[in-house]
Design a protein around this motif. Structure first.
Motif, PDB file in Angstrom:
ATOM      1  N   LEU A 265      34.861  41.514  48.231  1.00  0.00           N
ATOM      2  CA  LEU A 265      35.463  40.267  48.601  1.00  0.00           C
ATOM      3  C   LEU A 265      34.661  39.333  49.056  1.00  0.00           C
ATOM      4  O   LEU A 265      34.761  38.030  49.010  1.00  0.00           O
ATOM      5  N   VAL A 266      33.650  39.618  50.072  1.00  0.00           N
ATOM      6  CA  VAL A 266      32.708  38.476  50.394  1.00  0.00           C
ATOM      7  C   VAL A 266      31.835  37.878  49.357  1.00  0.00           C
ATOM      8  O   VAL A 266      31.943  36.569  49.397  1.00  0.00           O
ATOM      9  N   VAL A 267      31.569  38.625  48.324  1.00  0.00           N
ATOM     10  CA  VAL A 267      30.728  38.107  47.112  1.00  0.00           C
ATOM     11  C   VAL A 267      31.848  36.955  46.449  1.00  0.00           C
ATOM     12  O   VAL A 267      31.392  35.798  45.993  1.00  0.00           O
ATOM     13  N   LEU A 268      33.106  37.458  46.184  1.00  0.00           N
ATOM     14  CA  LEU A 268      34.150  36.610  45.739  1.00  0.00           C
ATOM     15  C   LEU A 268      34.543  35.490  46.536  1.00  0.00           C
ATOM     16  O   LEU A 268      34.426  34.301  45.949  1.00  0.00           O
ATOM     17  N   MET A 269      34.424  35.564  47.818  1.00  0.00           N
ATOM     18  CA  MET A 269      34.731  34.491  48.613  1.00  0.00           C
ATOM     19  C   MET A 269      33.478  33.298  48.525  1.00  0.00           C
ATOM     20  O   MET A 269      33.777  32.177  48.253  1.00  0.00           O
ATOM     21  N   LEU A 270      32.360  33.830  48.566  1.00  0.00           N
ATOM     22  CA  LEU A 270      31.141  32.910  48.468  1.00  0.00           C
ATOM     23  C   LEU A 270      31.073  32.449  47.238  1.00  0.00           C
ATOM     24  O   LEU A 270      30.831  31.119  46.866  1.00  0.00           O
ATOM     25  N   ALA A 271      31.377  33.179  45.948  1.00  0.00           N
ATOM     26  CA  ALA A 271      31.195  32.636  44.715  1.00  0.00           C
ATOM     27  C   ALA A 271      32.655  31.393  44.322  1.00  0.00           C
ATOM     28  O   ALA A 271      32.399  30.330  43.901  1.00  0.00           O
ATOM     29  N   PRO A 277      32.184  30.324  37.865  1.00  0.00           N
ATOM     30  CA  PRO A 277      33.362  30.840  37.140  1.00  0.00           C
ATOM     31  C   PRO A 277      33.570  32.395  37.100  1.00  0.00           C
ATOM     32  O   PRO A 277      32.706  32.869  37.450  1.00  0.00           O
ATOM     33  N   GLY A 278      34.507  32.720  36.604  1.00  0.00           N
ATOM     34  CA  GLY A 278      34.672  34.186  36.391  1.00  0.00           C
ATOM     35  C   GLY A 278      35.139  34.971  37.415  1.00  0.00           C
ATOM     36  O   GLY A 278      35.040  36.116  37.621  1.00  0.00           O
ATOM     37  N   ILE A 279      35.562  34.457  38.677  1.00  0.00           N
ATOM     38  CA  ILE A 279      36.028  35.104  39.767  1.00  0.00           C
ATOM     39  C   ILE A 279      37.268  35.894  39.555  1.00  0.00           C
ATOM     40  O   ILE A 279      37.186  36.952  39.929  1.00  0.00           O
ATOM     41  N   ALA A 280      38.426  35.299  38.948  1.00  0.00           N
ATOM     42  CA  ALA A 280      39.355  36.259  38.515  1.00  0.00           C
ATOM     43  C   ALA A 280      39.096  37.543  37.801  1.00  0.00           C
ATOM     44  O   ALA A 280      39.731  38.523  38.071  1.00  0.00           O
TER      45      ALA A 280
END
Length: 335
Positions: A265-271, A277-280
Motif C-alpha cells: 500500500l505504501v508503494v501504491l500511494m507513492l506511485a 501507470p498500472g497502479i490498479a
C-alpha cells in the motif's frame, strides 16, 4: 545480589572508558567470557561518547542487515520466509511483529505526507454540487430522455441508444440514493447486513462518511495490531485438523502477510503520488498472487489447495477489514 550502583563503584572506569569488572554489572553473576551467561549482557561496559554512537550505528546497521535479508524473501518467496522463521531461523530476519509495526508506521507517515487530511462534506458531491442538486438534475434529464423515447416509439423508430442513456440516468439516481441520508430519498438500494457489527460500519459510512473516514484515520494506527487476532482464526479454519501447523505458524503467516500488504500500500500511494501507470493492475493482481505463493511455500500446498485457500483468504480479508473498522468505530464512539 549486590546493588548495581555498588557493582559499578566496585569496578571503577579506566582511562580507556571501559569498566573492568569481574562480575556482571546487571545481575552480579561472575563473568566467564565476553558476555554474562546468566542474563546475556556484554562484559566490560563502554562508558564513552564514542561508544554510545558506536552502539547506535551498530543497532541501525544490524537492523538494516536483517531488513535486507527479510524484504526480498517477503516480496518474492513469502512462504519460505514464513516457514524458515516458524522453524526457528531468527538471526537473519526481522521478526514478523517488528516488521508489521514498522510497516504500519511507514504507511501512516506516507499517507499523511502524500494525501494530508481528507475532508468530505456529506452534502456535497465530487463536482461541488450538492446531492440534492445532482438528484434534481438527473431527474430532469431522465424525464427529458423518457419524453424523447416516447416520441421515437410513436415514430416506430429504434430506441436502443436512448434506452442506454435512460439506464445510465437511473443508475446515477440509484447511486445518489445510496449515499444520501435515509430520509433524503424514498427509494434506492441499500447495502445491509444482518451481522450487528458490520451493520454498524455500513450505517456509520452511510450516515456520515466524512466522520467515519476521519475516525479510521485517527484510530487505525493505534489498533492496527487487532488485525492479527482477527485474521488468525480465519486462517486456522483452512487447516482445522492439521497437527503439523499450529496457531503459532498461522500467526507468523498472518503477520508477515499483513506486513507485505501494508508495504505494498505504501508503494501504491507513492506511485499514485508520482503519477505512475498500472497502479490498479498491481493493486488487484499482486495480493492474491502473494497469498498463493505464501500458502504454497509455508504449508506445502499443491496448486489446487493453494488456489481455493487463496480465494477463501481474500474473502476472509474483506471480513477482517470490516470487523477491524467496526472495532475502530466502536472504540472511537466510546471515547
Amino acid at each position: 545480589m549486590p546493588d548495581t550502583a555498588l557493582a559499578v563503584g566496585a569496578f571503577p572506569i579506566g582511562e580507556d572508558g571501559h569498566t573492568h569488572e569481574t562480575a556482571c554489572l546487571n545481575c552480579a553473576t561472575p563473568l566467564v567470557g565476553s558476555h554474562c551467561h546468566a542474563c546475556g549482557q556484554a562484559a566490560h561496559v563502554h562508558r564513552t561518547l564514542g561508544a554510545f554512537f558506536h552502539d547506535l550505528l551498530h543497532g541501525v546497521f544490524h537492523f538494516e542487515g536483517r531488513i535486507w535479508h527479510t524484504l526480498p524473501l517477503l516480496a518474492w518467496k513469502p512462504g519460505e520466509l514464513t516457514r524458515r522463521y516458524a522453524d526457528g531461523q531468527r538471526v537473519r530476519f526481522v521478526s514478523p511483529l517488528a516488521l508489521f509495526l514498522f510497516s504500519v508506521f511507514l504507511m501512516f507517515a506516507v499517507f499523511h505526507q502524500v494525501s494530508g487530511e481528507w475532508h468530505w462534506n456529506p452534502a456535497v458531491g465530487t463536482d461541488g454540487k450538492s446531492l440534492a442538486q445532482g438528484k434534481a438534475e438527473a431527474q430532469r434529464t431522465l424525464s427529458r430522455l423518457e419524453a424523447q423515447r416516447a416520441d421515437l416509439v410513436r415514430q416506430h423508430r429504434s430506441t436502443e441508444s436512448i434506452d442506454e442513456q435512460i439506464d445510465s440516468q437511473k443508475t446515477a439516481l440509484d447511486v445518489i440514493a445510496s449515499v444520501s441520508g435515509p430520509d433524503s430519498t424514498g427509494g434506492g438500494p441499500r447495502v445491509r447486513s444482518d451481522i450487528p457489527q458490520l451493520a454498524h460500519v455500513i450505517d456509520a459510512f452511510r450516515t456520515n462518511p466524512g466522520l467515519a473516514v476521519y475516525k479510521l484515520q485517527s484510530y487505525a494506527y493505534k489498533y492496527s495490531w487487532v488485525l492479527i487476532p482477527i485474521s488468525v482464526p480465519m486462517l486456522w479454519l483452512l487447516f482445522p485438523f492439521s497437527r503439523r501447523f499450529q496457531l503459532y505458524d498461522h500467526t507468523v503467516f498472518v503477520t508477515y502477510s499483513l506486513s507485505f500488504m501494508t508495504l505494498l500500500l505504501v508503494v501504491l500511494m507513492l506511485a499514485d503520488w508520482l503519477g505512475l501507470p498500472g497502479i490498479a493492475v498491481v493493486a488487484v493482481g499482486v495480493p492474491p498472487l502473494h497469498i498463493y505463493r505464501q500458502l504454497r511455500g509455508a504449508y506445502g500446498c499443491g496448486r489446487w489447495g493453494a488456489l481455493w485457500r487463496t480465494g477463501a483468504l481474500l474473502v476472509f480479508a474483506l471480513v477482517a477489514l470490516l470487523l477491524f473498522a467496526a472495532v475502530i468505530l466502536a472504540q472511537a464512539g466510546a471515547e
